[in-house]
Design a protein around this motif. Sequence first.
Motif, PDB file in Angstrom:
ATOM      1  N   ARG A  15      25.406 -20.847 -42.636  1.00 36.83           N
ATOM      2  CA  ARG A  15      25.685 -19.994 -43.791  1.00 36.83           C
ATOM      3  C   ARG A  15      26.409 -18.708 -43.402  1.00 36.83           C
ATOM      4  O   ARG A  15      27.129 -18.143 -44.213  1.00 36.83           O
ATOM      5  N   ARG A  16      26.209 -18.250 -42.160  1.00 39.60           N
ATOM      6  CA  ARG A  16      26.761 -16.961 -41.761  1.00 39.60           C
ATOM      7  C   ARG A  16      27.299 -17.069 -40.342  1.00 39.60           C
ATOM      8  O   ARG A  16      26.593 -17.528 -39.443  1.00 39.60           O
ATOM      9  N   PHE A  17      28.551 -16.643 -40.144  1.00 38.02           N
ATOM     10  CA  PHE A  17      29.152 -16.647 -38.814  1.00 38.02           C
ATOM     11  C   PHE A  17      29.711 -15.254 -38.545  1.00 38.02           C
ATOM     12  O   PHE A  17      30.532 -14.745 -39.311  1.00 38.02           O
ATOM     13  N   VAL A  18      29.251 -14.635 -37.452  1.00 36.71           N
ATOM     14  CA  VAL A  18      29.679 -13.286 -37.095  1.00 36.71           C
ATOM     15  C   VAL A  18      30.148 -13.304 -35.653  1.00 36.71           C
ATOM     16  O   VAL A  18      29.418 -13.754 -34.760  1.00 36.71           O
ATOM     17  N   ASN A  41      28.439 -24.869 -46.599  1.00 38.65           N
ATOM     18  CA  ASN A  41      27.453 -23.841 -46.944  1.00 38.65           C
ATOM     19  C   ASN A  41      27.817 -22.458 -46.424  1.00 38.65           C
ATOM     20  O   ASN A  41      27.048 -21.514 -46.614  1.00 38.65           O
ATOM     21  N   LEU A  42      28.983 -22.336 -45.761  1.00 37.93           N
ATOM     22  CA  LEU A  42      29.341 -21.045 -45.164  1.00 37.93           C
ATOM     23  C   LEU A  42      29.649 -20.029 -46.261  1.00 37.93           C
ATOM     24  O   LEU A  42      30.582 -20.198 -47.045  1.00 37.93           O
ATOM     25  N   SER A  43      28.879 -18.955 -46.303  1.00 40.64           N
ATOM     26  CA  SER A  43      29.086 -17.938 -47.334  1.00 40.64           C
ATOM     27  C   SER A  43      29.563 -16.610 -46.760  1.00 40.64           C
ATOM     28  O   SER A  43      30.017 -15.751 -47.509  1.00 40.64           O
ATOM     29  N   GLU A  44      29.453 -16.442 -45.424  1.00 42.96           N
ATOM     30  CA  GLU A  44      29.831 -15.163 -44.832  1.00 42.96           C
ATOM     31  C   GLU A  44      30.534 -15.403 -43.502  1.00 42.96           C
ATOM     32  O   GLU A  44      29.995 -16.067 -42.614  1.00 42.96           O
ATOM     33  N   LEU A  45      31.749 -14.878 -43.376  1.00 43.31           N
ATOM     34  CA  LEU A  45      32.541 -15.003 -42.158  1.00 43.31           C
ATOM     35  C   LEU A  45      33.029 -13.618 -41.769  1.00 43.31           C
ATOM     36  O   LEU A  45      33.800 -12.985 -42.502  1.00 43.31           O
ATOM     37  N   GLY A  62      40.584 -19.453 -47.247  1.00 43.04           N
ATOM     38  CA  GLY A  62      40.452 -19.326 -48.692  1.00 43.04           C
ATOM     39  C   GLY A  62      39.957 -20.582 -49.370  1.00 43.04           C
ATOM     40  O   GLY A  62      39.445 -20.531 -50.483  1.00 43.04           O
ATOM     41  N   GLY A  63      40.101 -21.720 -48.700  1.00 43.00           N
ATOM     42  CA  GLY A  63      39.646 -22.987 -49.261  1.00 43.00           C
ATOM     43  C   GLY A  63      38.168 -23.263 -49.071  1.00 43.00           C
ATOM     44  O   GLY A  63      37.674 -24.291 -49.561  1.00 43.00           O
ATOM     45  N   LEU A  64      37.451 -22.400 -48.354  1.00 42.71           N
ATOM     46  CA  LEU A  64      36.012 -22.573 -48.179  1.00 42.71           C
ATOM     47  C   LEU A  64      35.305 -22.206 -49.479  1.00 42.71           C
ATOM     48  O   LEU A  64      35.262 -21.043 -49.873  1.00 42.71           O
ATOM     49  N   LEU A  65      34.737 -23.188 -50.137  1.00 38.70           N
ATOM     50  CA  LEU A  65      34.335 -23.021 -51.528  1.00 38.70           C
ATOM     51  C   LEU A  65      33.138 -22.111 -51.729  1.00 38.70           C
ATOM     52  O   LEU A  65      32.957 -21.563 -52.817  1.00 38.70           O
ATOM     53  N   CYS A  66      32.301 -21.935 -50.712  1.00 36.22           N
ATOM     54  CA  CYS A  66      31.109 -21.092 -50.855  1.00 36.22           C
ATOM     55  C   CYS A  66      31.280 -19.711 -50.241  1.00 36.22           C
ATOM     56  O   CYS A  66      30.325 -18.921 -50.231  1.00 36.22           O
ATOM     57  N   LEU A  67      32.461 -19.404 -49.735  1.00 36.44           N
ATOM     58  CA  LEU A  67      32.652 -18.153 -49.008  1.00 36.44           C
ATOM     59  C   LEU A  67      32.578 -16.950 -49.953  1.00 36.44           C
ATOM     60  O   LEU A  67      33.413 -16.791 -50.836  1.00 36.44           O
ATOM     61  N   ARG A  68      31.576 -16.102 -49.739  1.00 35.92           N
ATOM     62  CA  ARG A  68      31.402 -14.920 -50.567  1.00 35.92           C
ATOM     63  C   ARG A  68      31.852 -13.639 -49.862  1.00 35.92           C
ATOM     64  O   ARG A  68      32.231 -12.683 -50.516  1.00 35.92           O
ATOM     65  N   ARG A  69      31.793 -13.609 -48.542  1.00 35.84           N
ATOM     66  CA  ARG A  69      32.181 -12.403 -47.805  1.00 35.84           C
ATOM     67  C   ARG A  69      33.118 -12.795 -46.682  1.00 35.84           C
ATOM     68  O   ARG A  69      32.775 -13.618 -45.827  1.00 35.84           O
ATOM     69  N   LEU A  70      34.298 -12.210 -46.666  1.00 34.74           N
ATOM     70  CA  LEU A  70      35.247 -12.367 -45.564  1.00 34.74           C
ATOM     71  C   LEU A  70      35.588 -10.990 -45.024  1.00 34.74           C
ATOM     72  O   LEU A  70      36.083 -10.134 -45.757  1.00 34.74           O
ATOM     73  N   PHE A  71      35.341 -10.778 -43.738  1.00 36.92           N
ATOM     74  CA  PHE A  71      35.746  -9.550 -43.068  1.00 36.92           C
ATOM     75  C   PHE A  71      36.572  -9.937 -41.844  1.00 36.92           C
ATOM     76  O   PHE A  71      36.034 -10.484 -40.881  1.00 36.92           O
ATOM     77  N   ILE A  72      37.859  -9.687 -41.876  1.00 37.20           N
ATOM     78  CA  ILE A  72      38.701  -9.724 -40.681  1.00 37.20           C
ATOM     79  C   ILE A  72      39.109  -8.282 -40.451  1.00 37.20           C
ATOM     80  O   ILE A  72      39.964  -7.731 -41.144  1.00 37.20           O
ATOM     81  N   ILE A  73      38.451  -7.652 -39.496  1.00 35.19           N
ATOM     82  CA  ILE A  73      38.481  -6.200 -39.404  1.00 35.19           C
ATOM     83  C   ILE A  73      39.713  -5.686 -38.679  1.00 35.19           C
ATOM     84  O   ILE A  73      40.234  -4.620 -39.008  1.00 35.19           O
ATOM     85  N   THR A  74      40.223  -6.434 -37.708  1.00 33.91           N
ATOM     86  CA  THR A  74      41.399  -5.988 -36.968  1.00 33.91           C
ATOM     87  C   THR A  74      42.214  -7.186 -36.510  1.00 33.91           C
ATOM     88  O   THR A  74      41.667  -8.162 -36.012  1.00 33.91           O
ATOM     89  N   SER A  75      43.524  -7.101 -36.680  1.00 31.24           N
ATOM     90  CA  SER A  75      44.457  -8.063 -36.088  1.00 31.24           C
ATOM     91  C   SER A  75      45.263  -7.306 -35.033  1.00 31.24           C
ATOM     92  O   SER A  75      45.960  -6.348 -35.349  1.00 31.24           O
TER      93      SER A  75
END
Length: 209
Positions: A15-18, A41-45, A62-75
């Motif tokens: 559900r959550r990957f950090v 079931n991934l809701s937080e990346l 963007g195609g992950l249907l349950c994703l509620r939080r996306l943080f890509i903090i630095t490229s």
Amino acid sequence: MDLLGERWLPPVHLRRFVSSMPSQLSALRGWIKRDPSHLSNLSELILSSVKDVQQDDVEIIGGLLCLRRLFIITSTDQTQRLLVIRADGFRCTVDFRLDCGSATQILFEPGALPRAVRVWFSLGVRVTKEDGNRGFDLGLQGNLFSLREFVSVYMYCGGARVGEAKEAEAAVRRALEAHPSHPRIYIQMRPHIAKGAHDDDLCEDEEEN
């Protein structure tokens, strides 16, 4: 992500990957494409640092249907100059953060981020101007209708004139102030423009992205 490698498959109930260390989205792209059902079931990346974000990466995530939080903090080594947040992605995302530094402009299609209430994104002023978007139209006006709380814009001015940076800030602020929900607006100039700087002065690049 480099340590996990391309062959890694996440557990089906993830559900959550950090990730708090530098990551490559090429690895992420591999295990998402191989079997997206493992991420149903991934809701937080949350990825603290990536090397390069490509349009394909944005569309796959963007195609992950349950994703509620996306943080890509630095490229850190961004090469793609334009990233489009399309209307058919991020359908459940409430918190959206994408910071690609000075090398990229991010545009929002009509209907993008239909449920987002908090949005962070970056704008490379020089790249946006060079690529013909002289009015700094990012698709903010008449869009993002669920935006309730705030929007934060990291405005990278390095290599642009002070006058161009001020023009970009004014255009983005006008578009956001017209939003019907009146979210709080935070615009961070990077680097900060010194008081008394002339419009023809060059904004210096920051030492770090």
